[in-house]
Design a protein around this motif. Sequence first.
Motif, PDB file in Angstrom:
ATOM      1  N   LYS A   1       3.570   0.269 -11.951  1.00  0.00           N
ATOM      2  CA  LYS A   1       3.410   0.062 -10.518  1.00  0.00           C
ATOM      3  C   LYS A   1       2.796  -1.313 -10.272  1.00  0.00           C
ATOM      4  N   SER A   2       3.140  -1.876  -9.132  1.00  0.00           N
ATOM      5  CA  SER A   2       2.516  -3.096  -8.644  1.00  0.00           C
ATOM      6  C   SER A   2       1.525  -2.683  -7.571  1.00  0.00           C
ATOM      7  N   VAL A   3       0.299  -3.146  -7.682  1.00  0.00           N
ATOM      8  CA  VAL A   3      -0.717  -2.851  -6.671  1.00  0.00           C
ATOM      9  C   VAL A   3      -1.170  -4.181  -6.082  1.00  0.00           C
ATOM     10  N   PHE A   4      -0.994  -4.317  -4.779  1.00  0.00           N
ATOM     11  CA  PHE A   4      -1.373  -5.510  -4.037  1.00  0.00           C
ATOM     12  C   PHE A   4      -2.582  -5.143  -3.195  1.00  0.00           C
ATOM     13  N   ILE A   5      -3.691  -5.821  -3.429  1.00  0.00           N
ATOM     14  CA  ILE A   5      -4.941  -5.524  -2.734  1.00  0.00           C
ATOM     15  C   ILE A   5      -5.325  -6.746  -1.901  1.00  0.00           C
ATOM     16  N   VAL A   6      -5.541  -6.532  -0.614  1.00  0.00           N
ATOM     17  CA  VAL A   6      -5.981  -7.591   0.293  1.00  0.00           C
ATOM     18  C   VAL A   6      -7.355  -7.199   0.801  1.00  0.00           C
ATOM     19  N   TYR A   7      -8.284  -8.154   0.799  1.00  0.00           N
ATOM     20  CA  TYR A   7      -9.674  -7.816   1.118  1.00  0.00           C
ATOM     21  C   TYR A   7     -10.430  -9.038   1.617  1.00  0.00           C
ATOM     22  N   ASN A   8     -11.490  -8.785   2.347  1.00  0.00           N
ATOM     23  CA  ASN A   8     -12.384  -9.845   2.786  1.00  0.00           C
ATOM     24  C   ASN A   8     -12.949 -10.529   1.548  1.00  0.00           C
ATOM     25  N   GLN A   9     -13.016 -11.859   1.582  1.00  0.00           N
ATOM     26  CA  GLN A   9     -13.468 -12.602   0.405  1.00  0.00           C
ATOM     27  C   GLN A   9     -14.894 -12.232  -0.015  1.00  0.00           C
ATOM     28  N   ALA A  10     -15.646 -11.596   0.863  1.00  0.00           N
ATOM     29  CA  ALA A  10     -16.986 -11.127   0.494  1.00  0.00           C
ATOM     30  C   ALA A  10     -16.916 -10.089  -0.624  1.00  0.00           C
TER      31      ALA A  10
ATOM     32  N   GLU B   1      -3.977   5.992  -9.204  1.00  0.00           N
ATOM     33  CA  GLU B   1      -4.839   6.877  -8.404  1.00  0.00           C
ATOM     34  C   GLU B   1      -6.304   6.472  -8.483  1.00  0.00           C
ATOM     35  N   ASN B   2      -6.782   6.169  -9.686  1.00  0.00           N
ATOM     36  CA  ASN B   2      -8.185   5.760  -9.825  1.00  0.00           C
ATOM     37  C   ASN B   2      -8.450   4.445  -9.111  1.00  0.00           C
ATOM     38  N   LEU B   3      -7.504   3.513  -9.187  1.00  0.00           N
ATOM     39  CA  LEU B   3      -7.678   2.241  -8.500  1.00  0.00           C
ATOM     40  C   LEU B   3      -7.713   2.455  -6.987  1.00  0.00           C
ATOM     41  N   LEU B   4      -6.791   3.237  -6.466  1.00  0.00           N
ATOM     42  CA  LEU B   4      -6.781   3.515  -5.030  1.00  0.00           C
ATOM     43  C   LEU B   4      -8.044   4.253  -4.593  1.00  0.00           C
ATOM     44  N   ARG B   5      -8.531   5.137  -5.423  1.00  0.00           N
ATOM     45  CA  ARG B   5      -9.776   5.857  -5.124  1.00  0.00           C
ATOM     46  C   ARG B   5     -10.948   4.883  -5.019  1.00  0.00           C
TER      47      ARG B   5
ATOM     48  N   GLY C   1     -13.437  -4.658   5.307  1.00  0.00           N
ATOM     49  CA  GLY C   1     -12.006  -4.415   5.159  1.00  0.00           C
ATOM     50  C   GLY C   1     -11.434  -4.657   3.775  1.00  0.00           C
ATOM     51  N   ILE C   2     -10.630  -3.703   3.338  1.00  0.00           N
ATOM     52  CA  ILE C   2      -9.858  -3.799   2.096  1.00  0.00           C
ATOM     53  C   ILE C   2      -8.680  -2.831   2.213  1.00  0.00           C
ATOM     54  N   ARG C   3      -7.512  -3.261   1.773  1.00  0.00           N
ATOM     55  CA  ARG C   3      -6.311  -2.420   1.781  1.00  0.00           C
ATOM     56  C   ARG C   3      -5.555  -2.620   0.477  1.00  0.00           C
ATOM     57  N   ALA C   4      -4.885  -1.552   0.034  1.00  0.00           N
ATOM     58  CA  ALA C   4      -4.080  -1.619  -1.182  1.00  0.00           C
ATOM     59  C   ALA C   4      -2.686  -1.067  -0.893  1.00  0.00           C
ATOM     60  N   PHE C   5      -1.700  -1.685  -1.498  1.00  0.00           N
ATOM     61  CA  PHE C   5      -0.296  -1.313  -1.315  1.00  0.00           C
ATOM     62  C   PHE C   5       0.334  -1.182  -2.700  1.00  0.00           C
ATOM     63  N   VAL C   6       1.177  -0.183  -2.877  1.00  0.00           N
ATOM     64  CA  VAL C   6       1.743   0.110  -4.190  1.00  0.00           C
ATOM     65  C   VAL C   6       3.267   0.071  -4.121  1.00  0.00           C
ATOM     66  N   TRP C   7       3.879  -0.612  -5.101  1.00  0.00           N
ATOM     67  CA  TRP C   7       5.340  -0.670  -5.240  1.00  0.00           C
ATOM     68  C   TRP C   7       5.720  -0.263  -6.658  1.00  0.00           C
ATOM     69  N   ASN C   8       6.905   0.297  -6.789  1.00  0.00           N
ATOM     70  CA  ASN C   8       7.467   0.577  -8.109  1.00  0.00           C
ATOM     71  C   ASN C   8       7.929  -0.731  -8.754  1.00  0.00           C
ATOM     72  N   ILE C   9       7.745  -0.827 -10.039  1.00  0.00           N
ATOM     73  CA  ILE C   9       8.262  -1.961 -10.817  1.00  0.00           C
ATOM     74  C   ILE C   9       9.478  -1.449 -11.573  1.00  0.00           C
ATOM     75  N   GLU C  10      10.614  -2.003 -11.289  1.00  0.00           N
ATOM     76  CA  GLU C  10      11.858  -1.568 -11.910  1.00  0.00           C
ATOM     77  C   GLU C  10      12.031  -2.155 -13.307  1.00  0.00           C
ATOM     78  N   GLN C  11      11.716  -3.427 -13.443  1.00  0.00           N
ATOM     79  CA  GLN C  11      11.846  -4.095 -14.744  1.00  0.00           C
ATOM     80  C   GLN C  11      10.733  -5.124 -14.885  1.00  0.00           C
ATOM     81  N   MET C  12      10.419  -5.425 -16.140  1.00  0.00           N
ATOM     82  CA  MET C  12       9.416  -6.433 -16.416  1.00  0.00           C
ATOM     83  C   MET C  12       9.715  -7.035 -17.783  1.00  0.00           C
TER      84      MET C  12
END
Length: 97
Positions: free
Chosen positions: A2-11, A68-72, A85-96
Amino acid sequence: MKSVFIVYNQANNERVEYMLDELGIRGFTQWENVQGRGSDDGDPHRGTHTWPEMNSAVLTIVDDDKVENLLRMVHKLDKRNPEVGIRAFVWNIEQMM
Protein backbone atom coordinates in the motif's frame (compact mmCIF):
# COMPACT_ATOMS: atom_id res chain seq x y z
CA MET A 1 1.65 -3.31 -0.77
CA LYS A 2 0.00 0.00 0.00
CA SER A 3 0.97 3.62 -0.53
CA VAL A 4 0.22 5.86 2.44
CA PHE A 5 0.26 9.61 1.86
CA ILE A 6 0.25 11.66 5.06
CA VAL A 7 -0.29 15.43 5.05
CA TYR A 8 0.21 17.31 8.30
CA ASN A 9 1.04 20.63 9.89
CA GLN A 10 4.82 21.06 9.89
CA ALA A 11 4.67 21.29 13.69
CA ASN A 12 4.24 17.48 13.59
CA ASN A 13 7.39 16.70 11.55
CA GLU A 14 9.19 14.94 14.41
CA ARG A 15 6.06 13.11 15.56
CA VAL A 16 5.39 11.70 12.09
CA GLU A 17 8.97 10.50 11.70
CA TYR A 18 8.75 8.96 15.18
CA MET A 19 5.58 7.07 14.12
CA LEU A 20 7.34 5.66 11.08
CA ASP A 21 10.33 4.62 13.19
CA GLU A 22 8.10 2.98 15.81
CA LEU A 23 6.41 0.88 13.12
CA GLY A 24 9.68 -0.08 11.44
CA ILE A 25 8.82 1.90 8.30
CA ARG A 26 12.19 2.97 6.98
CA GLY A 27 11.54 4.21 3.46
CA PHE A 28 9.65 7.41 2.79
CA THR A 29 9.70 10.58 0.73
CA GLN A 30 8.99 13.87 2.47
CA TRP A 31 7.94 17.23 1.07
CA GLU A 32 8.20 20.40 3.13
CA ASN A 33 6.40 23.72 2.68
CA VAL A 34 3.29 22.11 1.24
CA GLN A 35 0.38 24.52 0.87
CA GLY A 36 -3.26 23.62 1.24
CA ARG A 37 -6.50 23.73 3.18
CA GLY A 38 -8.41 20.99 4.96
CA SER A 39 -11.60 19.77 3.28
CA ASP A 40 -13.82 20.02 6.38
CA ASP A 41 -12.93 23.01 8.52
CA GLY A 42 -9.17 23.48 8.26
CA ASP A 43 -7.60 26.90 7.89
CA PRO A 44 -5.44 27.53 4.83
CA HIS A 45 -1.75 26.83 5.23
CA ARG A 46 -0.07 29.18 2.77
CA GLY A 47 3.09 30.54 4.42
CA THR A 48 1.78 34.10 4.04
CA HIS A 49 1.25 36.90 6.52
CA THR A 50 -2.46 36.07 6.69
CA TRP A 51 -2.07 32.28 6.74
CA PRO A 52 1.47 31.71 8.08
CA GLU A 53 1.39 27.98 8.84
CA MET A 54 2.68 25.40 6.39
CA ASN A 55 2.21 21.67 5.90
CA SER A 56 4.57 18.82 5.20
CA ALA A 57 3.75 15.55 3.45
CA VAL A 58 5.17 12.04 3.55
CA LEU A 59 4.67 9.21 1.07
CA THR A 60 5.62 5.70 2.12
CA ILE A 61 5.07 2.26 0.60
CA VAL A 62 4.34 -0.39 3.21
CA ASP A 63 3.21 -3.98 3.56
CA ASP A 64 -0.55 -4.33 3.97
CA ASP A 65 -0.21 -5.48 7.59
CA LYS A 66 1.36 -2.15 8.65
CA VAL A 67 -1.40 0.10 7.32
CA GLU A 68 -3.89 -0.28 10.19
CA ASN A 69 -1.30 0.49 12.86
CA LEU A 70 -0.06 3.51 10.93
CA LEU A 71 -3.59 4.85 10.47
CA ARG A 72 -4.30 4.22 14.15
CA MET A 73 -1.25 6.28 15.13
CA VAL A 74 -2.22 9.08 12.72
CA HIS A 75 -5.73 9.13 14.20
CA LYS A 76 -4.36 9.21 17.74
CA LEU A 77 -2.13 12.18 16.88
CA ASP A 78 -5.06 13.97 15.23
CA LYS A 79 -7.26 13.43 18.30
CA ARG A 80 -4.48 14.68 20.58
CA ASN A 81 -4.20 17.99 18.75
CA PRO A 82 -7.05 18.37 16.21
CA GLU A 83 -6.48 22.06 15.48
CA VAL A 84 -3.02 21.29 14.09
CA GLY A 85 -4.31 18.71 11.62
CA ILE A 86 -3.08 15.49 10.03
CA ARG A 87 -4.65 13.27 7.35
CA ALA A 88 -3.64 9.98 5.77
CA PHE A 89 -4.70 8.50 2.43
CA VAL A 90 -4.11 4.93 1.26
CA TRP A 91 -3.76 3.57 -2.29
CA ASN A 92 -3.08 0.09 -3.61
CA ILE A 93 0.31 -0.44 -5.24
CA GLU A 94 -0.08 -2.59 -8.32
CA GLN A 95 3.60 -2.96 -9.20
CA MET A 96 6.94 -1.87 -7.84
CA MET A 97 10.48 -2.31 -9.05
